[in-house]
Scaffold this motif. Structure first.
Motif, PDB file in Angstrom:
ATOM      1  N   SER A   1       0.974  -1.229  -0.064  1.00 26.50           N
ATOM      2  CA  SER A   1      -0.028  -0.060   0.009  1.00 26.50           C
ATOM      3  C   SER A   1       0.985   1.300  -0.159  1.00 26.50           C
ATOM      4  O   SER A   1       1.209   1.834   1.007  1.00 26.50           O
ATOM      5  CB  SER A   1      -1.100   0.212   1.127  1.00 26.50           C
ATOM      6  OG  SER A   1      -1.830  -1.009   1.441  1.00 26.50           O
ATOM      7  N   PRO A   2       1.347   1.697  -1.384  1.00 23.92           N
ATOM      8  CA  PRO A   2       2.452   2.695  -1.130  1.00 23.92           C
ATOM      9  C   PRO A   2       1.890   4.080  -0.642  1.00 23.92           C
ATOM     10  O   PRO A   2       0.512   4.454  -0.944  1.00 23.92           O
ATOM     11  CB  PRO A   2       2.678   2.894  -2.407  1.00 23.92           C
ATOM     12  CG  PRO A   2       1.706   2.313  -3.310  1.00 23.92           C
ATOM     13  CD  PRO A   2       1.053   1.176  -2.650  1.00 23.92           C
ATOM     14  N   PRO A   3       2.473   4.895  -0.045  1.00 21.45           N
ATOM     15  CA  PRO A   3       2.174   6.117   0.548  1.00 21.45           C
ATOM     16  C   PRO A   3       1.588   7.089  -0.663  1.00 21.45           C
ATOM     17  O   PRO A   3       2.269   7.025  -1.710  1.00 21.45           O
ATOM     18  CB  PRO A   3       3.138   6.623   1.384  1.00 21.45           C
ATOM     19  CG  PRO A   3       4.418   6.043   0.702  1.00 21.45           C
ATOM     20  CD  PRO A   3       3.959   4.709   0.405  1.00 21.45           C
ATOM     21  N   SER A   4       0.754   7.948  -0.480  1.00 19.90           N
ATOM     22  CA  SER A   4       0.558   9.077  -1.622  1.00 19.90           C
ATOM     23  C   SER A   4       1.670  10.081  -1.558  1.00 19.90           C
ATOM     24  O   SER A   4       1.817  10.826  -2.554  1.00 19.90           O
ATOM     25  CB  SER A   4      -0.648   9.704  -1.089  1.00 19.90           C
ATOM     26  OG  SER A   4      -0.708  10.379   0.133  1.00 19.90           O
ATOM     27  N   SER A   5       2.635  10.186  -0.452  1.00 24.85           N
ATOM     28  CA  SER A   5       3.896  11.003  -0.653  1.00 24.85           C
ATOM     29  C   SER A   5       4.731  10.527   0.251  1.00 24.85           C
ATOM     30  O   SER A   5       4.583   9.877   1.246  1.00 24.85           O
ATOM     31  CB  SER A   5       3.340  12.631  -0.230  1.00 24.85           C
ATOM     32  OG  SER A   5       3.279  12.504   1.129  1.00 24.85           O
ATOM     33  N   VAL A   6       6.056  10.595  -0.061  1.00 20.80           N
ATOM     34  CA  VAL A   6       7.137  10.427   0.500  1.00 20.80           C
ATOM     35  C   VAL A   6       8.034  11.551   0.731  1.00 20.80           C
ATOM     36  O   VAL A   6       8.505  12.409  -0.195  1.00 20.80           O
ATOM     37  CB  VAL A   6       8.147   9.271  -0.104  1.00 20.80           C
ATOM     38  CG1 VAL A   6       9.240   9.110   0.583  1.00 20.80           C
ATOM     39  CG2 VAL A   6       7.316   8.021  -0.211  1.00 20.80           C
ATOM     40  N   GLU A   7       8.594  11.914   1.884  1.00 20.30           N
ATOM     41  CA  GLU A   7       9.173  13.036   1.979  1.00 20.30           C
ATOM     42  C   GLU A   7      10.530  12.656   2.925  1.00 20.30           C
ATOM     43  O   GLU A   7      10.466  11.802   3.729  1.00 20.30           O
ATOM     44  CB  GLU A   7       8.842  14.095   2.847  1.00 20.30           C
ATOM     45  CG  GLU A   7       9.670  15.450   2.846  1.00 20.30           C
ATOM     46  CD  GLU A   7       9.220  16.554   3.553  1.00 20.30           C
ATOM     47  OE1 GLU A   7       7.779  16.950   2.998  1.00 20.30           O
ATOM     48  OE2 GLU A   7       9.592  17.425   4.465  1.00 20.30           O
ATOM     49  N   VAL A   8      11.849  13.071   2.411  1.00 20.31           N
ATOM     50  CA  VAL A   8      13.034  12.578   3.114  1.00 20.31           C
ATOM     51  C   VAL A   8      14.022  13.667   3.112  1.00 20.31           C
ATOM     52  O   VAL A   8      14.147  14.589   2.181  1.00 20.31           O
ATOM     53  CB  VAL A   8      13.797  11.360   2.213  1.00 20.31           C
ATOM     54  CG1 VAL A   8      15.221  11.085   2.846  1.00 20.31           C
ATOM     55  CG2 VAL A   8      12.926  10.200   1.879  1.00 20.31           C
ATOM     56  N   GLU A   9      14.553  13.689   4.386  1.00 16.88           N
ATOM     57  CA  GLU A   9      15.565  15.111   4.641  1.00 16.88           C
ATOM     58  C   GLU A   9      16.817  14.325   5.119  1.00 16.88           C
ATOM     59  O   GLU A   9      16.636  13.751   5.929  1.00 16.88           O
ATOM     60  CB  GLU A   9      14.683  15.915   5.680  1.00 16.88           C
ATOM     61  CG  GLU A   9      15.643  17.199   5.953  1.00 16.88           C
ATOM     62  CD  GLU A   9      14.974  18.155   6.795  1.00 16.88           C
ATOM     63  OE1 GLU A   9      14.159  18.800   6.323  1.00 16.88           O
ATOM     64  OE2 GLU A   9      15.596  18.432   7.970  1.00 16.88           O
ATOM     65  N   LEU A  10      17.766  14.873   4.474  1.00 13.25           N
ATOM     66  CA  LEU A  10      19.028  14.262   4.633  1.00 13.25           C
ATOM     67  C   LEU A  10      19.916  15.183   4.831  1.00 13.25           C
ATOM     68  O   LEU A  10      20.056  16.353   4.318  1.00 13.25           O
ATOM     69  CB  LEU A  10      19.676  13.372   3.512  1.00 13.25           C
ATOM     70  CG  LEU A  10      18.833  12.431   2.726  1.00 13.25           C
ATOM     71  CD1 LEU A  10      19.465  11.840   1.697  1.00 13.25           C
ATOM     72  CD2 LEU A  10      18.660  11.294   3.867  1.00 13.25           C
TER      73      LEU A  10
END
Length: 137
Positions: free
Chosen positions: A70-79
């Motif tokens: 069930s893939p998310p509607s958005s993905v946010e990554v902070e590196l």
């Protein structure tokens, strides 16, 4: 300049242009001594080559998050990305430790199921299934 740091020249890409960056001193090996404010040496990799490592890591992360059952509607990554004279770009323990903060965001269009990428800080994302491109910003 903080104690335990030194200045190094980091070539931007294949060419003569470089940027001077403050980096942590290497804990091992022999390092060239420099007076405060002097450039102690040149990085072994260009900034472009260093960010290729971060780009590859972001692509793997995006692939793993968007292929969930069930893939998310958005993905946010902070590196947080630190630059090291020998190793190039290193993903820091926290974003605050980095020379750069890279924020990558992918949003899935519910109608088409395809992704679009946006970015802030020093990075941008791309559509699902594609490698994100990192650009200064």
């Amino acid at each position: 300049m903080a104690d335990g740091t030194q200045l190094i020249g980091v070539p931007l890409a294949d060419g003569d242009e470089q940027v001077v960056m403050e980096v942590e001193r290497s804990g091992s090996g022999i390092a060239r001594a420099a007076r405060p404010g002097e450039v102690a040496g040149t990085a072994a990799r260009t900034l472009s080559e260093s960010f290729d490592q971060v780009r590859a890591a972001a692509a793997v992360l995006l692939d793993r998050m968007t292929t969930l059952p069930s893939p998310p509607s958005s993905v946010e990554v902070e590196l947080g990305v630190k630059i090291n004279a020998e190793a190039g770009a290193i993903i820091a323990k926290t974003a605050a430790e980095g020379n750069f903060v890279v924020r990558l965001t992918w949003e899935r269009d519910p109608a088409t199921g395809t992704g679009t990428g946006t970015g802030t800080g020093a990075g941008t994302g791309s559509a699902a299934g594609e490698q994100p491109s990192l650009q200064g910003g």
